[in-house]
Design a protein around this motif. Structure first.
Motif, PDB file in Angstrom:
ATOM      1  N   MET A 111      -9.621   3.935  -6.618  1.00 24.35           N
ATOM      2  CA  MET A 111      -9.668   2.580  -7.180  1.00 24.35           C
ATOM      3  C   MET A 111     -11.086   2.112  -7.433  1.00 24.35           C
ATOM      4  SD  MET A 111      -6.629   0.451  -5.277  1.00 24.35           S
ATOM      5  CE  MET A 111      -7.169   0.858  -3.612  1.00 24.35           C
ATOM      6  N   ALA A 112     -12.031   2.547  -6.579  1.00 27.27           N
ATOM      7  CA  ALA A 112     -13.416   2.103  -6.724  1.00 27.27           C
ATOM      8  C   ALA A 112     -14.165   2.872  -7.802  1.00 27.27           C
ATOM      9  CB  ALA A 112     -14.145   2.235  -5.389  1.00 27.27           C
ATOM     10  N   ARG A 113     -13.866   4.151  -7.957  1.00 23.43           N
ATOM     11  CA  ARG A 113     -14.637   4.985  -8.865  1.00 23.43           C
ATOM     12  C   ARG A 113     -13.971   5.201 -10.223  1.00 23.43           C
ATOM     13  NH1 ARG A 113     -18.222   3.425  -6.524  1.00 23.43           N
ATOM     14  NH2 ARG A 113     -19.650   4.517  -5.120  1.00 23.43           N
ATOM     15  N   TYR A 114     -12.718   4.881 -10.353  1.00 20.77           N
ATOM     16  CA  TYR A 114     -12.026   5.036 -11.635  1.00 20.77           C
ATOM     17  C   TYR A 114     -11.312   3.732 -11.981  1.00 20.77           C
ATOM     18  CZ  TYR A 114     -12.920   9.925 -10.545  1.00 20.77           C
ATOM     19  OH  TYR A 114     -13.535  11.108 -10.215  1.00 20.77           O
ATOM     20  N   PRO A 115     -12.093   2.671 -12.279  1.00 18.04           N
ATOM     21  CA  PRO A 115     -11.488   1.368 -12.545  1.00 18.04           C
ATOM     22  C   PRO A 115     -10.714   1.374 -13.857  1.00 18.04           C
ATOM     23  CG  PRO A 115     -13.834   1.318 -13.023  1.00 18.04           C
ATOM     24  CD  PRO A 115     -13.559   2.648 -12.407  1.00 18.04           C
ATOM     25  N   GLY A 116      -9.784   0.453 -13.932  1.00 20.42           N
ATOM     26  CA  GLY A 116      -8.959   0.310 -15.128  1.00 20.42           C
ATOM     27  C   GLY A 116      -7.775  -0.583 -14.825  1.00 20.42           C
ATOM     28  N   LYS A 117      -6.918  -0.732 -15.800  1.00 22.55           N
ATOM     29  CA  LYS A 117      -5.744  -1.575 -15.606  1.00 22.55           C
ATOM     30  C   LYS A 117      -4.831  -1.042 -14.510  1.00 22.55           C
ATOM     31  CE  LYS A 117      -5.565  -3.493 -20.291  1.00 22.55           C
ATOM     32  NZ  LYS A 117      -4.745  -3.666 -21.510  1.00 22.55           N
ATOM     33  N   TRP A 118      -4.826   0.283 -14.353  1.00 18.95           N
ATOM     34  CA  TRP A 118      -3.950   0.864 -13.348  1.00 18.95           C
ATOM     35  C   TRP A 118      -4.303   0.390 -11.932  1.00 18.95           C
ATOM     36  CZ3 TRP A 118      -5.179   3.881  -9.123  1.00 18.95           C
ATOM     37  CH2 TRP A 118      -6.491   4.321  -9.039  1.00 18.95           C
ATOM     38  N   VAL A 119      -5.599   0.049 -11.714  1.00 22.34           N
ATOM     39  CA  VAL A 119      -6.033  -0.380 -10.387  1.00 22.34           C
ATOM     40  C   VAL A 119      -5.310  -1.661  -9.968  1.00 22.34           C
ATOM     41  CG1 VAL A 119      -7.996  -1.208  -9.038  1.00 22.34           C
ATOM     42  CG2 VAL A 119      -8.278   0.727 -10.584  1.00 22.34           C
ATOM     43  N   TRP A 120      -5.160  -2.598 -10.915  1.00 21.41           N
ATOM     44  CA  TRP A 120      -4.509  -3.856 -10.571  1.00 21.41           C
ATOM     45  C   TRP A 120      -3.023  -3.653 -10.312  1.00 21.41           C
ATOM     46  CZ3 TRP A 120      -8.051  -6.961  -9.171  1.00 21.41           C
ATOM     47  CH2 TRP A 120      -9.301  -6.914  -9.800  1.00 21.41           C
ATOM     48  N   TRP A 121      -2.408  -2.740 -11.050  1.00 21.65           N
ATOM     49  CA  TRP A 121      -1.009  -2.415 -10.758  1.00 21.65           C
ATOM     50  C   TRP A 121      -0.878  -1.764  -9.381  1.00 21.65           C
ATOM     51  CZ3 TRP A 121       2.929  -4.226 -13.478  1.00 21.65           C
ATOM     52  CH2 TRP A 121       2.709  -4.637 -14.794  1.00 21.65           C
ATOM     53  N   PHE A 122      -1.809  -0.880  -9.080  1.00 20.88           N
ATOM     54  CA  PHE A 122      -1.771  -0.195  -7.786  1.00 20.88           C
ATOM     55  C   PHE A 122      -2.044  -1.167  -6.649  1.00 20.88           C
ATOM     56  CE2 PHE A 122      -3.372   2.716  -4.488  1.00 20.88           C
ATOM     57  CZ  PHE A 122      -2.329   3.635  -4.473  1.00 20.88           C
ATOM     58  N   LEU A 123      -2.998  -2.071  -6.867  1.00 24.17           N
ATOM     59  CA  LEU A 123      -3.264  -3.093  -5.850  1.00 24.17           C
ATOM     60  C   LEU A 123      -2.039  -3.978  -5.636  1.00 24.17           C
ATOM     61  CD1 LEU A 123      -6.908  -4.254  -6.651  1.00 24.17           C
ATOM     62  CD2 LEU A 123      -6.114  -3.106  -4.575  1.00 24.17           C
ATOM     63  N   GLY A 124      -1.306  -4.254  -6.705  1.00 25.01           N
ATOM     64  CA  GLY A 124      -0.073  -5.026  -6.570  1.00 25.01           C
ATOM     65  C   GLY A 124       0.957  -4.308  -5.725  1.00 25.01           C
ATOM     66  N   LEU A 125       1.055  -2.980  -5.906  1.00 25.99           N
ATOM     67  CA  LEU A 125       1.988  -2.201  -5.082  1.00 25.99           C
ATOM     68  C   LEU A 125       1.553  -2.203  -3.619  1.00 25.99           C
ATOM     69  CD1 LEU A 125       2.642   0.878  -7.416  1.00 25.99           C
ATOM     70  CD2 LEU A 125       4.166  -1.065  -6.966  1.00 25.99           C
ATOM     71  N   LEU A 126       0.246  -2.064  -3.383  1.00 24.47           N
ATOM     72  CA  LEU A 126      -0.247  -2.116  -2.006  1.00 24.47           C
ATOM     73  C   LEU A 126      -0.006  -3.488  -1.386  1.00 24.47           C
ATOM     74  CD1 LEU A 126      -3.656  -0.212  -2.302  1.00 24.47           C
ATOM     75  CD2 LEU A 126      -1.505   0.638  -1.360  1.00 24.47           C
ATOM     76  N   LEU A 127      -0.194  -4.530  -2.176  1.00 23.17           N
ATOM     77  CA  LEU A 127       0.080  -5.878  -1.685  1.00 23.17           C
ATOM     78  C   LEU A 127       1.554  -6.046  -1.353  1.00 23.17           C
ATOM     79  CD1 LEU A 127      -0.961  -8.746  -1.131  1.00 23.17           C
ATOM     80  CD2 LEU A 127      -0.509  -9.284  -3.532  1.00 23.17           C
ATOM     81  N   LEU A 128       2.416  -5.442  -2.178  1.00 26.38           N
ATOM     82  CA  LEU A 128       3.855  -5.502  -1.905  1.00 26.38           C
ATOM     83  C   LEU A 128       4.187  -4.830  -0.584  1.00 26.38           C
ATOM     84  CD1 LEU A 128       6.684  -6.250  -2.930  1.00 26.38           C
ATOM     85  CD2 LEU A 128       6.764  -4.029  -4.072  1.00 26.38           C
ATOM     86  N   VAL A 129       3.529  -3.693  -0.322  1.00 24.41           N
ATOM     87  CA  VAL A 129       3.731  -3.013   0.960  1.00 24.41           C
ATOM     88  C   VAL A 129       3.238  -3.881   2.111  1.00 24.41           C
ATOM     89  CG1 VAL A 129       3.065  -1.005   2.336  1.00 24.41           C
ATOM     90  CG2 VAL A 129       3.622  -0.722  -0.075  1.00 24.41           C
ATOM     91  N   SER A 130       2.133  -4.595   1.877  1.00 24.72           N
ATOM     92  CA  SER A 130       1.536  -5.404   2.944  1.00 24.72           C
ATOM     93  C   SER A 130       2.383  -6.621   3.292  1.00 24.72           C
ATOM     94  CB  SER A 130       0.133  -5.849   2.539  1.00 24.72           C
ATOM     95  OG  SER A 130      -0.685  -4.745   2.234  1.00 24.72           O
ATOM     96  N   VAL A 131       3.013  -7.243   2.304  1.00 20.66           N
ATOM     97  CA  VAL A 131       3.735  -8.496   2.539  1.00 20.66           C
ATOM     98  C   VAL A 131       5.228  -8.291   2.754  1.00 20.66           C
ATOM     99  CG1 VAL A 131       2.035  -9.782   1.199  1.00 20.66           C
ATOM    100  CG2 VAL A 131       4.104  -8.938   0.074  1.00 20.66           C
ATOM    101  N   THR A 132       5.721  -7.071   2.532  1.00 19.41           N
ATOM    102  CA  THR A 132       7.145  -6.828   2.749  1.00 19.41           C
ATOM    103  C   THR A 132       7.479  -7.001   4.228  1.00 19.41           C
ATOM    104  OG1 THR A 132       7.247  -5.256   0.912  1.00 19.41           O
ATOM    105  CG2 THR A 132       9.011  -5.156   2.545  1.00 19.41           C
ATOM    106  N   PRO A 133       8.490  -7.775   4.567  1.00 18.06           N
ATOM    107  CA  PRO A 133       8.856  -7.948   5.984  1.00 18.06           C
ATOM    108  C   PRO A 133       9.168  -6.612   6.644  1.00 18.06           C
ATOM    109  CG  PRO A 133       9.983  -9.560   4.604  1.00 18.06           C
ATOM    110  CD  PRO A 133       9.328  -8.598   3.671  1.00 18.06           C
ATOM    111  N   GLU A 134       8.776  -6.490   7.899  1.00 17.63           N
ATOM    112  CA  GLU A 134       8.981  -5.234   8.616  1.00 17.63           C
ATOM    113  C   GLU A 134      10.448  -4.884   8.751  1.00 17.63           C
ATOM    114  OE1 GLU A 134       6.947  -4.687  12.269  1.00 17.63           O
ATOM    115  OE2 GLU A 134       5.064  -5.530  11.556  1.00 17.63           O
ATOM    116  N   ILE A 135      11.299  -5.890   8.827  1.00 20.08           N
ATOM    117  CA  ILE A 135      12.726  -5.614   8.958  1.00 20.08           C
ATOM    118  C   ILE A 135      13.253  -4.906   7.713  1.00 20.08           C
ATOM    119  CG2 ILE A 135      13.356  -7.888   8.064  1.00 20.08           C
ATOM    120  CD1 ILE A 135      15.204  -5.869  10.790  1.00 20.08           C
TER     121      ILE A 135
END
Length: 302
Positions: A111-135
């Motif tokens: 993400m740091a060395r190959y920036p582009g639109k895909w980074v924001w999509w990938f960050l969104g997926l990581l954010l989804l993993v972070s905020v998804t309830p553990e249950i």
């Protein structure tokens, strides 16, 4: 000439002292905000302080404080169920941290060395993993492990340690990705370009330049992933198998029969381990040249 300079210096000194005296006067709003901050800290840390104090309880039950002593800590050394639960948690946290650090480091570098639109999509997926309830994660992981282990016959996924390690590494991978990306975004890529211009192989450039620049963040991510994996209660309660009960699940089962002081003792030990890990993270980043603001930003993944 010298007298004039002396008078000027004295006047400046008197003015600075007067100014410092004015600055030392604090308004009631500053005092109120500081007091409010102290009260908030007490509100946040009071339960932790209580559990640490009660870990030195010599009574039979945790809620009844009899006298001060180290009996609860001695019980840890003589109770196989507690030892097994702590051992499973530590092994699981170590394996989970290795998985999360490996995947998160590669993701953060990409993400740091190959920036582009895909980074924001990938960050969104990581954010989804972070905020998804553990249950939700727990309910999703359980049938997935059953399908892999029983229906497809991959016996590895029937092992409790494997299940707990994979389940705990999901959230930790996202955290490591944030930290490594935050570290490398602020680093100049000219060193890597210079290494390539000097005919270094891509693997050599990655190992001796890119990974070296990201190493403080990698270590910080590893330690944070380790501490986060120690407290993955809900996922662990769903994916565990018989014989591999981690410490958080053991505590939940102990609530039914009454909490004993050894539960507080082990919790205190794990708290100390967590604080040591965080202190090591701060020291590593400090030695890498980061300021206090940079350390906070890196640990937060900002």
């Amino acid at each position: 000439m010298s007298v004039t300079k002396t008078e000027t210096i004295l006047r400046q000194r008197d003015g600075s002292m007067l100014g410092s005296g004015k600055r030392s006067h604090r308004s009631w709003t500053d005092i109120a905000l500081n007091l409010w901050g102290v009260l908030v800290l007490l509100f946040l840390f009071a339960p932790i302080i209580v559990i640490v104090v009660y870990s030195f309880n010599t009574g039979r039950l945790l809620v009844s404080f009899d006298s001060f002593g180290f009996d609860a800590f001695a019980t840890i050394l003589h109770k196989p169920a507690v030892q097994n639960a702590v051992r499973v948690s530590l092994i699981t946290a170590l394996i989970s941290a290795i998985i999360a650090t490996t995947l998160g480091t590669l993701a953060g570098i990409a993400m740091a060395r190959y920036p582009g639109k895909w980074v924001w999509w990938f960050l969104g997926l990581l954010l989804l993993v972070s905020v998804t309830p553990e249950i939700v994660d727990a309910v999703a992981l359980l049938p997935w492990f059953v399908w892999l282990g029983q229906d497809l016959g991959v016996t590895m996924f029937n092992d409790g340690i494997v299940r707990l390690s994979i389940g705990s590494s999901l959230f930790a991978t996202a955290v490591v990705s944030y930290i490594v990306r935050a570290r490398l975004v602020g680093q100049d890529a000219n060193l890597e370009e210079a290494s390539s211009d000097l005919y270094a192989k891509p693997v050599t450039t990655f190992r001796r330049v890119t990974l070296a620049l990201a190493l403080p963040a990698v270590l910080a991510g590893f330690l944070l992933a380790f501490t986060l994996s120690l407290d993955n209660t809900i996922v662990a309660a769903f994916v565990q198998v018989s014989g591999t009960t981690p410490w958080p699940v053991y505590v939940l089962s102990a609530v039914r029969s009454g909490l004993r002081p050894e539960v507080a003792a082990v919790s205190t030990v794990m708290l100390v381990l967590t604080l040591i890990a965080l202190a090591v993270v701060a020291v590593v980043l400090k030695r890498a040249g980061d300021s206090a603001t940079d350390i906070a930003r890196t640990m937060a993944g900002g």
